[in-house]
Scaffold this motif. Structure first.
Motif, mmCIF file in Angstrom:
data_model
loop_
_atom_site.group_PDB
_atom_site.id
_atom_site.type_symbol
_atom_site.label_atom_id
_atom_site.label_comp_id
_atom_site.label_asym_id
_atom_site.label_seq_id
_atom_site.Cartn_x
_atom_site.Cartn_y
_atom_site.Cartn_z
ATOM 1 N N PRO A 143 -28.161 -45.024 14.817
ATOM 2 C CA PRO A 143 -28.230 -46.488 14.738
ATOM 3 C C PRO A 143 -28.410 -46.923 13.291
ATOM 4 N N THR A 144 -28.254 -48.211 13.048
ATOM 5 C CA THR A 144 -28.373 -48.757 11.692
ATOM 6 C C THR A 144 -29.591 -49.670 11.571
ATOM 7 N N LEU A 145 -29.671 -50.683 12.417
ATOM 8 C CA LEU A 145 -30.771 -51.649 12.359
ATOM 9 C C LEU A 145 -32.103 -51.012 12.735
ATOM 10 N N ALA A 146 -32.061 -49.950 13.507
ATOM 11 C CA ALA A 146 -33.285 -49.323 14.019
ATOM 12 C C ALA A 146 -34.252 -48.914 12.921
ATOM 13 N N SER A 147 -33.733 -48.650 11.717
ATOM 14 C CA SER A 147 -34.584 -48.121 10.655
ATOM 15 C C SER A 147 -35.604 -49.118 10.135
ATOM 16 N N LEU A 148 -35.511 -50.389 10.547
ATOM 17 C CA LEU A 148 -36.507 -51.358 10.066
ATOM 18 C C LEU A 148 -37.716 -51.489 10.999
ATOM 19 N N ILE A 149 -37.630 -50.925 12.207
ATOM 20 C CA ILE A 149 -38.615 -51.244 13.249
ATOM 21 C C ILE A 149 -40.016 -50.759 12.911
ATOM 22 N N GLU A 150 -40.157 -49.453 12.707
ATOM 23 C CA GLU A 150 -41.492 -48.844 12.708
ATOM 24 C C GLU A 150 -42.370 -49.327 11.560
ATOM 25 N N GLU A 151 -41.786 -49.505 10.394
ATOM 26 C CA GLU A 151 -42.600 -49.924 9.255
ATOM 27 C C GLU A 151 -43.175 -51.319 9.454
ATOM 28 N N ARG A 152 -42.412 -52.204 10.077
ATOM 29 C CA ARG A 152 -42.851 -53.591 10.236
ATOM 30 C C ARG A 152 -43.774 -53.787 11.432
#
Length: 394
Positions: A119-128
């Motif tokens: 996936p592409t957008l998934a990489s923003l989830i965990e940090e935020r």
């Protein structure tokens, strides 16, 4: 159609999520955590009330064309062009970037036998969401449900989509792993970063996570550590006197010098904290994090092991060469990396259809023309096919 007879298993392809990918299966009590808003005519994603600029166009309706930065990565930027000038005119997303049946047709045209699909957008989830463990587990599961519904985790034994496993609550991580295994997952994606928790962040190489790694080893499933937002913008921000999120499309020299520190630390943690020694059959593939960190890390570990062997579970060089596989950037020298890691531990990845990737993945064969054909076959797909327990060619 390509005329070569070398099977190609691409270790780094991407999909573009639709706007409901994170929310379609999200329980109602968490629905307010993610939203989309219009900002001066542009749609932006909102995470917990904060507008994120991490992905300039999070709907992916319009994206940079595949391979837009090929010349930039091959030859540099002597003219000092802006990123906008380098990217050029954007293109509209096509079906092949949104669903698997159309992607198979493109793979046939490209000459790709198989691919890992990230996936592409998934990489923003965990940090935020790092301060809310229940929320991050819920959003990651929601994403995985969407990935399974839209792409499956194993599409015709050719597209292996990578569900995400987040680790803050170990029991929930094991539950999520079981859920994706039941649905045919052959590879999982774990963020290369300290794991947030109620008592603060900690290494995923510590014994606390042994129940998870034990089940991963038992299932014999590949673990991918793909480039992500690992939270290191917090550290560089202190040097820059700024507090802002990671902005991969607005790089600056200071941040780029440290860009691959997260994966170096992640691999170091798995080795030094013993996870790869307690579970010696784990298979860890480091994807789209380059190779510039590999040799310096191994040199540093080699020196430390000479001085303090009693502080390592076993020789760290042996551990890396046994457990770790690397898919570097396409513009790097895969042949040189084999001399550091070994021929069986280097994987080709094109990063298609991202702008920093290759528009035509098989064009990389030209870069390997100086290498023996048996080695080229390993690098272009044989090694990954063996890891995934599939035949090299379709």
């Amino acid at each position: 159609m390509p005329t070569h007879d070398i099977p190609v298993f691409d270790a780094d392809n991407h999909l573009y999520e639709t706007q409901d990918a994170l929310t379609k299966f999200l329980p109602a009590r968490y629905r307010g955590a993610i939203d989309y808003v219009d900002v001066h005519g542009r749609t932006k994603i909102v995470v917990r009330g904060q507008i994120s600029q991490y992905i300039p166009n999070p709907t992916f309706e319009v994206v940079a064309r595949p391979g837009a930065q090929e010349d930039y990565y091959r030859h540099g930027n002597p003219e000092g062009k802006t990123y906008r000038e380098i990217f050029g005119k954007p293109v509209r997303s096509i079906d092949a970037w949104r669903e698997p049946a159309a992607r198979i047709k493109v793979m046939d045209e490209q000459g790709l036998d198989r691919t890992l699909m990230f996936p592409t957008l998934a990489s923003l989830i965990e940090e935020r969401m790092r301060d809310d463990a229940d929320l991050v587990h819920a959003v990651i599961h929601s994403l995985n449900e969407w990935l399974y519904e839209t792409w499956q985790f194993n599409y015709e034994d050719r597209i292996f989509t990578t569900p995400v496993i987040t680790l803050p609550i170990v029991e929930k991580a094991v539950e999520e792993l079981e859920w994706v295994l039941e649905r045919g997952a052959r590879v999982i994606l774990v963020r290369p970063a300290p794991v947030p928790g109620l008592r603060g962040p900690r290494s995923f190489g510590l014994p606390e996570f042994d129940p998870f790694w034990a089940r991963v080893q038992e299932a014999d499933i590949l673990v991918a550590l793909h480039s992500s937002d690992s939270g290191y913008a917090r550290y560089s921000g202190e040097w820059l006197g700024a507090n802002r999120e990671m902005l991969p499309f607005q790089p600056n020299p200071f941040q780029m010098l440290q860009a691959w520190r997260p994966v170096e630390d992640a691999v170091s943690a798995l080795v030094c904290h013993g996870a790869l020694s307690r579970f010696p059959r784990l298979k860890v593939a480091v994807v789209e994090n380059g190779m510039s960190w590999v040799a310096p890390l191994m040199d540093a570990m080699r020196n430390l092991y000479k001085k303090m062997p009693h502080d390592f579970p076993e020789n760290p060089i042996d551990v890396i060469r046994r457990n770790v596989y690397v898919s570097p950037f396409w513009e790097e020298d895969l042949g040189a990396l084999t001399k550091v890691l070994g021929e069986d531990h280097v994987l080709f990845g094109s990063d298609y259809p991202h702008p920093e990737g290759l528009a035509n993945p098989l064009s990389y064969l030209d870069e390997l023309a100086h290498l023996p054909e048996p080695l080229v076959r390993k690098l272009m797909g044989g090694n990954l096919a063996q890891l995934m327990k599939v035949s090299a060619a379709v």
